[in-house]
Design a protein around this motif. Structure first.
Motif, PDB file in Angstrom:
ATOM      1  N   THR A  65      -1.838  -1.950  -3.071  1.00  0.00           N
ATOM      2  CA  THR A  65      -1.591  -2.760  -1.969  1.00  0.00           C
ATOM      3  C   THR A  65      -2.671  -3.656  -1.394  1.00  0.00           C
ATOM      4  OG1 THR A  65      -2.263  -1.228  -0.406  1.00  0.00           O
ATOM      5  CG2 THR A  65       0.119  -0.757  -0.942  1.00  0.00           C
ATOM      6  N   MET A 103       5.376  -6.075   4.483  1.00  0.00           N
ATOM      7  CA  MET A 103       4.367  -6.108   3.456  1.00  0.00           C
ATOM      8  C   MET A 103       4.632  -6.900   1.948  1.00  0.00           C
ATOM      9  SD  MET A 103       2.074  -2.678   3.693  1.00  0.00           S
ATOM     10  CE  MET A 103       0.928  -3.598   2.681  1.00  0.00           C
ATOM     11  N   ALA A 104       4.083  -7.811   1.705  1.00  0.00           N
ATOM     12  CA  ALA A 104       4.440  -8.638   0.664  1.00  0.00           C
ATOM     13  C   ALA A 104       3.628  -8.447  -0.826  1.00  0.00           C
ATOM     14  CB  ALA A 104       4.175 -10.208   0.763  1.00  0.00           C
ATOM     15  N   GLN A 105       2.267  -7.920  -0.551  1.00  0.00           N
ATOM     16  CA  GLN A 105       1.529  -7.602  -1.772  1.00  0.00           C
ATOM     17  C   GLN A 105       1.623  -6.246  -1.905  1.00  0.00           C
ATOM     18  OE1 GLN A 105      -2.542  -9.479  -1.937  1.00  0.00           O
ATOM     19  NE2 GLN A 105      -1.814 -10.818  -0.189  1.00  0.00           N
ATOM     20  N   VAL A 106       2.644  -5.702  -2.660  1.00  0.00           N
ATOM     21  CA  VAL A 106       2.943  -4.336  -2.799  1.00  0.00           C
ATOM     22  C   VAL A 106       3.498  -4.299  -4.347  1.00  0.00           C
ATOM     23  CG1 VAL A 106       4.302  -2.236  -2.408  1.00  0.00           C
ATOM     24  CG2 VAL A 106       3.582  -3.771  -0.616  1.00  0.00           C
ATOM     25  N   GLU A 107       2.796  -3.343  -5.188  1.00  0.00           N
ATOM     26  CA  GLU A 107       3.364  -3.167  -6.584  1.00  0.00           C
ATOM     27  C   GLU A 107       3.234  -1.894  -6.831  1.00  0.00           C
ATOM     28  OE1 GLU A 107       1.442  -4.824 -10.932  1.00  0.00           O
ATOM     29  OE2 GLU A 107       0.510  -5.366  -9.068  1.00  0.00           O
ATOM     30  N   ALA A 111       6.579   2.057  -2.121  1.00  0.00           N
ATOM     31  CA  ALA A 111       6.783   0.423  -2.229  1.00  0.00           C
ATOM     32  C   ALA A 111       7.808  -0.074  -1.430  1.00  0.00           C
ATOM     33  CB  ALA A 111       6.924   0.119  -3.802  1.00  0.00           C
ATOM     34  N   GLN A 112       9.146   0.470  -1.529  1.00  0.00           N
ATOM     35  CA  GLN A 112      10.116   0.119  -0.870  1.00  0.00           C
ATOM     36  C   GLN A 112       9.987   0.267   0.733  1.00  0.00           C
ATOM     37  OE1 GLN A 112      13.862   1.993  -1.570  1.00  0.00           O
ATOM     38  NE2 GLN A 112      15.254   0.480  -0.834  1.00  0.00           N
ATOM     39  N   ARG A 140       7.629  -2.694   1.562  1.00  0.00           N
ATOM     40  CA  ARG A 140       8.233  -3.908   1.827  1.00  0.00           C
ATOM     41  C   ARG A 140       8.976  -4.040   2.972  1.00  0.00           C
ATOM     42  NH1 ARG A 140       9.066  -2.752  -4.115  1.00  0.00           N
ATOM     43  NH2 ARG A 140       7.229  -3.718  -5.184  1.00  0.00           N
TER      44      ARG A 140
END
Length: 463
Positions: free
Chosen positions: A408, A379-383, A371-372, A375
Motif C-alpha cells: 500500500t 485507496m488506489a495504490q493497493v496491490e 485489498a478489496q 479499495r
C-alpha cells in the motif's frame, strides 16, 4: 495588547479556579500540577524563543478539558495490543508467541482464584510447583525428569551454576552464540562461576578437540544449537552420539542449549529439520534446555529436561528460588503442553504452529479480502504481492516461508509517514517497508483483524 510572560498565571492561581479544582478531585493533585506545569512551561519557552503564542482562557471549561485529556493520556497503559503484519511469526519486539485460548483460560483461572500451586492435595502438605508440568514434559520428550524456570537464559545459567561452578565448561568456538539483547553465551558461562574452555575453530570442531580439552577440572561439554544463524561451506562438527559417548567415557555431563526447541517434527509442513527434543535426548545428551515462548508456542519459560539426578541438583540449588516460573506462566505452559496430546492437533490449536503451517491459498485469499476492503474506502495504490515470511525470534533463520502481502501507499504521504501513522492507529498496525511501499504480510494477520486494518487506513486518509 499582545500577551507577555507576565500574563502567564501561577500554578496555584490555576488550581484555585473551579474547573481545575474539580480536576484535582477527579484525578489527583500531583497529576493536575504536572500537566499545568507542562502547559505553562511550553508557553514560557515559546515567549523566550521569540514566538507570540495565543494564551488559552485559563478559566474556561475547554482549558480544563484539555488538561483532563492529557491526564487521561498519561494514565493509558503503554502496553497495548497491536496487529502484527510484519510476516515475522514469533516477533520478539511484539511479544513472541501468541497463546492458545486454552492457555489464556488457564492463566485467568490461576489469576482469579486460589490454586494448589504448591499444595499436594493428596497429602495436604506442601508440594512443588514443578510437579504441574514435569510429568507432561517427560511424556512429550522422553526425559527422566524436568524443571521449568522463567526463561531459557535462566535455564542455562542455573544448569551451569548447579553443575559446573568453579570447574570448566568445554564449548566449540563455532557455537559461542549471541542471542537477542546482546546476551552472549560466554558471559552467561562466566556469570555461572564456570570457566569457559573454547575448542576447535569457528567453522570446524572435531571430537578430538573435545577429548583433548577434558581434564580433572571439566564438568560439562556444552553444545549450543545455532538456531539464529548458519555457518555454511567448509564446516565440521561431531555428532551428538559421538559427544554423548565421550561424555559418558570421561564422566562429564553433555548439555545442549537448544534455544527454541520443538516437540514435534515440522518437516511435513515444509519446514527444515529443526531437532526435536525427544530425538536429542535419545542420542544420549544428558540435559537439554529450550524456550517455552518460541516454536513450542507457549509463554515465556526456560524448560530443562534430562537425567533425573542432574535435574534434582537444579531443583535443590539456591538460584532456583530467584529464577522459578510464576504461576500464570506455569498455568499457560501446562495448558499449551496438553495441546500436544490427542485429541488435540498442535498445528491447528497452537497459534505459532498454525501460522507456520498455514496453506498458501488461505494466506492469498486473506490478502485479496484486505485489498478489496482498502479499495472500498477509496485507496488506489493497493496491490496483492508475493512475500516472504519468517519464524522469527532466532528460530529457523535460513528458512523462507512463502506468503502474500498487501502493498500500500498514499499519494500525499511518504511510506515512512504512513508506517508511523499506522503505528498510531487503534490498535496499532505494524507492517514493514519494502520497494517503496508499506507491506502488510497476511501470514501473521488473523481474519478478524482485517476490518481494523481497513479502519486505520480510513482514519489516515481522512486526515
Amino acid at each position: 495588547m499582545a500577551p507577555t510572560l507576565k500574563d502567564l498565571p501561577q500554578i496555584q492561581a490555576l488550581l484555585d479556579r473551579p474547573a481545575i479544582a474539580d480536576l484535582v478531585t477527579r484525578y489527583s493533585h500531583g497529576e493536575v500540577v504536572e500537566v499545568l506545569r507542562g502547559v505553562i512551561g511550553a508557553l514560557r519557552l515559546a515567549f523566550l524563543s521569540g514566538d507570540m503564542p495565543d494564551l488559552p482562557d485559563f478559566a474556561s471549561t475547554s482549558f480544563a478539558a484539555r488538561v483532563a485529556k492529557q491526564i487521561e493520556a498519561g494514565r493509558a497503559p503503554s502496553l497495548v495490543p497491536v496487529i502484527n503484519a510484519t510476516g515475522i511469526i514469533i516477533h520478539t519486539n511484539l511479544g513472541r508467541a501468541l497463546l492458545a485460548p486454552q492457555a489464556v483460560e488457564a492463566m485467568q483461572m490461576a489469576a482469579t482464584a486460589p490454586s494448589n500451586l504448591e499444595l499436594d492435595l493428596a497429602t495436604g502438605k506442601r508440594g512443588s510447583r514443578h510437579a504441574h508440568v514435569e510429568r507432561l514434559i517427560c511424556e512429550l520428550t522422553g526425559a527422566e525428569a524436568a524443571v521449568v524456570v522463567n526463561n531459557c537464559a535462566a535455564a542455562v545459567l542455573l544448569s551451569l551454576m548447579a553443575t559446573a561452578q568453579g570447574r570448566s565448561v568445554v564449548a566449540s568456538r563455532g557455537e559461542l552464540i549471541e542471542i537477542g539483547g546482546s546476551f552472549r553465551l560466554p558471559d552467561v558461562i562466566a556469570q555461572s562461576g564456570a570457566v569457559l574452555r573454547e575448542v576447535g575453530a569457528t567453522n570446524k570442531t572435531r571430537i578430538g578437540d573435545y577429548a583433548a580439552a577434558i581434564d580433572d577440572s571439566t564438568a560439562v561439554l556444552l553444545k549450543s544449537h545455532t538456531s539464529n544463524y548458519r555457518i555454511v561451506g567448509f564446516t565440521a562438527a561431531p555428532e551428538r552420539r559421538e559427544l554423548a559417548k565421550l561424555a559418558q567415557e570421561r564422566d562429564v555431563i553433555l548439555m545442549e542449549d537448544l534455544g527454541s526447541g520443538v516437540l514435534i517434527d515440522l518437516s511435513p509442513y515444509g519446514l527444515p529439520d529443526e531437532p526435536v527434543v525427544r530425538d536429542i535426548l535419545k542420542t544420549g545428551v544428558d540435559l537439554v534446555v529450550f524456550s517455552g515462548d518460541k516454536l513450542l508456542g507457549g509463554p515465556q519459560a526456560g524448560i530443562i529436561a534430562g537425567r533425573r539426578d542432574i535435574v534434582a541438583q537444579l531443583k535443590a540449588h539456591p538460584l532456583m528460588r530467584a529464577v522459578r516460573i510464576d504461576k500464570l506462566s506455569l498455568a499457560a505452559l501446562g495448558a499449551t503442553l496438553r495441546l500436544y496430546r490427542a485429541p488435540f492437533e498442535p498445528v491447528r490449536d497452537i497459534p505459532v504452529l498454525a501460522m507456520l503451517s498455514a496453506a498458501l491459498e488461505e494466506i492469498e485469499g486473506r490478502a485479496h479480502r484486505l485489498a478489496q476492503m482498502l479499495r472500498g474506502i477509496g485507496m488506489a495504490q493497493v496491490e496483492v504481492t508475493e512475500s516472504v515470511a519468517y519464524a522469527g525470534a532466532g528460530s529457523l533463520p535460513d528458512q523462507d516461508l512463502p506468503s502474500f502481502a498487501v502493498a500500500t501507499a498514499l499519494p500525499d504521504m511518504t511510506v515512512e509517514l504512513l508506517g508511523a501513522a499506522l503505528r498510531r492507529a487503534t490498535p496499532p498496525v505494524i507492517g514493514r517497508i519494502a520497494q517503496g511501499k508499506v507491506m502488510l504480510d497476511m501470514r501473521t494477520v488473523a481474519e478478524d483483524e482485517l476490518p481494523h486494518i481497513a479502519r486505520a487506513f480510513a482514519q489516515i486518509s481522512a486526515v
